[in-house]
Design an enzyme around this catalytic site. Structure first.
Site, PDB file in Angstrom:
ATOM      1  CG  ASP A  78      -6.882  -1.895  -1.722  1.00  0.00           C
ATOM      2  OD1 ASP A  78      -6.899  -2.467  -1.455  1.00  0.00           O
ATOM      3  OD2 ASP A  78      -5.536  -0.496  -0.171  1.00  0.00           O
TER       4      ASP A  78
ATOM      5  CG  ASP B 187      -2.234  -1.368   1.100  1.00  0.00           C
ATOM      6  OD1 ASP B 187      -2.317  -1.862   0.276  1.00  0.00           O
ATOM      7  OD2 ASP B 187      -2.446  -1.237   1.847  1.00  0.00           O
TER       8      ASP B 187
END
Length: 166
Positions: free
Chosen positions: A141, A122
């Site tokens: 995401d 991330d």
């Protein structure tokens, strides 16, 4: 020339996976882990972190067996079913098809990371001064969230119009 439905779906899934994996490759190669870089002041921040769980690190503390079940086996089964569903349900509207394709592409990209690296990279964080703040997330995401938005739009707007016209 009109692209047929199945190649369009598979292409959109592949595009989502590719965009995510390219962005993660660049972050792993060029961004120092856990070091924050301001992209647009302190509002949009780049930070390379590894998430061994799911959304907001949920499940990162599970034992390895449960982690495999909930973060690998179950998501793979769900992604396979949803892929089968959109390929066989010819009456889905275009927003649902695109939405499901984005969700599948993002899901596959994150599962791929879990299989290959044991965690998901991330790297994006938004902080609009307390008004809006996110956790650290990635392109997969964003694909999943876009897909969910399109499914909601389809369900509440497109289907409502179709029912009114019927």
């Amino acid at each position: 020339m009109k692209l047929s439905r199945t190649p369009f779906i598979l292409g959109l899934i592949a595009l989502n996976i590719a965009l995510d994996q390219i962005s993660k490759f660049a972050v792993r190669a060029y961004v120092t882990p856990y070091k924050s870089t301001e992209l647009l002041g302190d509002k949009f921040i780049l930070t390379n972190v590894e998430n061994s769980g799911a959304f907001l690190s949920l499940g990162s503390d599970l034992n390895p067996t449960l982690k495999s079940i909930f973060l690998l086996i179950l998501p793979i089964a769900v992604l396979a079913y949803v892929t089968y569903y959109i390929l066989t349900q010819k009456d889905l509207d275009k927003f649902s098809v695109i939405g499901f394709s984005c969700i599948i592409g993002g899901g596959i990209a994150n599962v791929y990371d879990r299989i290959l690296y044991g965690s998901v990279t991330d790297f994006l964080h938004i902080d609009l001064g307390g008004v809006f703040r996110t956790g650290v997330f990635n392109v997969a995401d964003m694909s999943v969230m876009l897909g969910m938005g399109l499914l909601l739009y389809s369900n509440f707007v497109v289907n409502k119009k179709a029912k009114q016209n019927a």
